[in-house]
Design an enzyme around this catalytic site. Structure first.
Site: not given
Ligand code: CA
Length: 719
Positions: A145, A206, A265, A332, A678
């Site tokens: 960001r 995290g 966090t 959350d 990946m």
């Protein structure tokens, strides 16, 4: 085994684009200091800090582009030479900074760019060449960001945990420090560093993946650590690192799941008040999410300092005050959303306030000297609490909020009433412009997994609408919606002043200006300009690229520019919302810069679906492990690759070419595509596990082709 040529070349392509120093940057480049920050509010030419000024209002006094002239807004220049890896675009979330005609910004994969802000010409590019496999330990993608610029240096926090200082003139690395306390844990950085006094401060993310939150301050010049503040206590056997944790520990049960980190966090918002020398830290959700899993037997515990605004002395790192928005968070409901400082007259008294619209759906106004709550009201549909008790400063929770024993539909969702997309405050209208989300979520407590590298361990199953009509979990709840609105909010009266038309879910952050305007991009690719007073749409520019980032503005040679980073990505890359530009056009990263008298924006190429690949010949599915393959897929692959070719940004594993099938183990265990994001899963999957996943994919692809018309092309997109 051979990789397909297309995959191979895209992996190779990541090695690209290192410093192209053009030598045109002034020796005084990036000279932002305390004196300039002090007068920044009046300095419309520059955008010196992440939120423009230290109060992070995202308000610019510039007014050449205004209600009367905005009709002539068009493209001045565009930059699209981004560092990319692989064939998955990760989206752009950053806000550029402009200092004395030079624009500094970061992109996904954490490259930093310096451009001539008038022409768009590249001055330098810095690629920290991050560890691509780190993509696996992030909840929400390889995004970034922004940067901080201070006294000739540009600072970037990298996904894999480093804070790097780069010379603003040359783009050369000056210093680099490891900000992670434990590299075996699922920490990642996506937020912008902040300048606080002589320090650069960075947090991390995290809390969906079992970590303990903290921020660290480093000397801006040398990179030497000044202080570290943990937001939650750790394993009691190891002792408390600082006195604030001893206070916080009283709000945690002794048998809390310390092994899962606790969370809290600081993955996005911090705001620094130079006059008070206080740094305000917005802390995140608990880890794991449900308090019944996190702090067993103590559902009424507050679990400080989760979901809080914490004010710390920027020099010492000692706490001055805290205010917890969601005690004992189980939903959350992070308080990491952007925080704005302003001076407001409330009930006849002038207050230095801090304002936040966190995920939990209440708009908070606090006195930022003392942390005293001044007011809090709902800015979106909220059913977890009735109101905030002004005597205690605590929410009055509803029965519906408790999903400890049974599933409940609760408002807002885990995505919140407002997420990371920044809101803005106008010095002229005295209104806050909030990119609001409106949706409920069905919360179901789940079996709590232990910590696993690279895996979500939040301990809850959660579903957006629609729900079955007779689903008891939504009893007494409002009719589900799934939408976004831009709301103009009066922070003094705590009332809605105007709101936009309904939009598809998940759009861009906001800029407001002295020209009486509010700018916001949308996921459908529209860049929309509103009248700040009335909400009337004054201008819409179609860009063809989904916009999440917040626009910014600056001025050079008397000409005003508005810039916005475009490119859809982050948490919703797995599944693009309906109506997204990314359904119809290639989802590219772009920096679009507008001015009066500019040209039309070129639309990206149309998105072309891949041909339907034949299923691999001679592939024998072992039927007895297909179900286990599905379960392993759900745990390890689903959160990026989605299901059955839903429209998203990651490769559709239901339509893999034959050579990808042939290389499947090389990729999943061998890490052949690790650099492109990946990662290898060899630490959590065996060879037989991987074969089971592939069996499931082949079997399900076969079924899908059989049940859908024309080989699945109507109902599913084989991208
Ligand atoms: Ca979260």
């Amino acid at each position: 085994m051979p990789l397909s040529r297309s995959i191979f070349t895209t992996v190779i392509a990541l090695a690209l684009s290192l410093s192209a120093v053009a030598g045109a940057v002034e020796k005084t480049a990036g000279q932002v200091d305390a004196a300039r920050v002090k007068t920044a509010a009046k300095d419309g030419a520059n955008w010196l800090l992440y939120g423009r000024t230290s109060d992070e209002k995202r308000y610019s006094p510039l007014q050449t582009i205004n209600r009367n002239t905005v009709g002539k807004l068009g493209l001045a220049w565009e930059f699209d030479d981004f560092v990319t890896r692989g064939r998955t675009t990760r989206g752009e979330q950053g806000t550029p900074i402009v200092v004395d005609g030079v624009m500094y910004f970061s992109s996904s994969w954490n490259a930093v760019y310096a451009l001539d802000a008038k022409t768009g010409k590249t001055l330098w590019t810095y690629d920290p060449e991050i560890d691509g496999s780190w993509a696996r330990v992030t909840c929400c993608g390889v995004t970034n960001r922004g940067v901080a610029v201070w006294k000739g240096k540009v600072y970037i926090g990298t996904l894999d945990g480093y804070l790097v200082a780069v010379d603003a003139r040359t783009g050369k690395q000056v210093w680099r420090v490891d900000t992670f306390t434990d590299r075996s844990r699922n920490y990642a950085i996506t937020g912008a560093p902040r300048v606080a006094g002589n320090n650069i401060v960075i947090g991390n993310g995290g809390a969906e993946m079992g970590v303990r939150g903290y921020v660290t301050a480093y000397d801006a010049e040398t990179g030497k650590q000044s202080w570290r503040f943990y937001t939650v206590p750790g394993d009691p056997a190891k002792g408390d690192e600082h006195p604030e944790l001893t206070t916080a520990r009283k709000t945690w049960g002794a048998n809390s799941r310390w092994d899962l980190g606790g969370g809290g966090t600081v993955w996005d918002s911090m705001t620094y008040d130079p006059a008070l020398n206080l740094l305000y830290i917005g802390t995140g959700n608990g880890s794991p999410h449900p308090i019944w899993n996190r702090d067993p037997g103590h559902p009424k515990n507050d679990n400080l300092y989760l979901s809080s605004i914490v004010a710390v002395d920027a020099t010492t790192g000692r706490m001055k005050w805290y205010y917890q928005t969601t005690p004992g968070d189980s939903w959350d409901y992070t308080a990491t959303q952007n925080m704005i400082l302003a001076d407001l007259d409330i009930k006849g008294t002038r207050h230095k306030v801090i304002m936040q619209a966190p995920k939990n759906g209440f708009f908070y106004v606090l006195d930022r000297e003392t942390g005293k709550l001044l007011s809090a009201e709902k800015f979106t549909t909220v059913t977890w609490a009735d109101r905030i008790d002004m005597t205690t400063g605590r929410p009055v929770m509803t029965e519906q909020a408790d999903y400890g024993q049974a599933a409940k539909v609760i408002w807002p969702s885990q995505a919140g009433g407002h997420n990371w997309q920044p809101m803005a405050y106008s010095d002229d209208t005295k209104l806050v412009y909030i990119p609001v989300l409106e949706a409920p979520m069905k919360f179901m407590r789940a079996v709590q997994p232990d910590y696993i590298r690279g895996t979500i361990v939040q301990g809850v199953d959660a579903q957006f609408p629609p729900y079955e009509a007779d689903d008891k979990a939504q009893k007494g709840q409002p009719k589900p919606v799934f939408r976004s609105l831009l709301k103009a909010w009066d922070p003094v009266t705590q009332k809605l002043v105007w709101q936009s038309e309904e939009m598809s879910y998940w759009n861009g952050g906001v800029l407001t200006t002295g020209g009486g305007l509010v700018f916001q991009g949308r996921n459908d690719g529209s860049f929309v300009v509103y009248d700040a007073k009335t909400g009337k749409v004054l201008k819409t520019i179609k860009t063809g690229t989904g916009i999440l980032a917040a626009p910014m503005t600056y001025q050079i040679d008397g000409e005003q520019y508005v810039a916005v980073m475009a490119g859809f990505g982050g948490a919703l890359t797995v599944s693009y919302p309906p109506g997204s530009a990314a359904w119809d056009y290639e989802n590219q990263s772009r920096l679009l810069v507008f001015k009066l008298g500019g040209t039309e924006v070129a639309l990206p190429p149309k998105r072309v679906d891949s041909e339907l690949e034949p299923l691999p010949e001679n592939y024998v599915v072992k039927q007895d492990r297909v179900q286990r393959g599905l379960e392993l897929y759900s745990t390890n692959c689903l959160r990026c690759h989605g299901f059955q070719g839903n429209v998203g940004g990651y490769p559709n594993l239901w339509n893999m070419p034959a050579d990808v099938h042939a290389s499947f183990k090389d990729i999943v265990l061998g890490g052949a595509l690790s650099a492109a994001g990946m990662a290898s899963f060899s630490d959590v999957l065996s060879e037989d596990d991987v074969e089971a996943i592939q069996d499931f994919l082949v079997e399900d692809a076969k079924k899908l082709r059989a049940v859908t018309k024309e080989g699945g092309k109507k109902e599913f997109r084989f991208h």
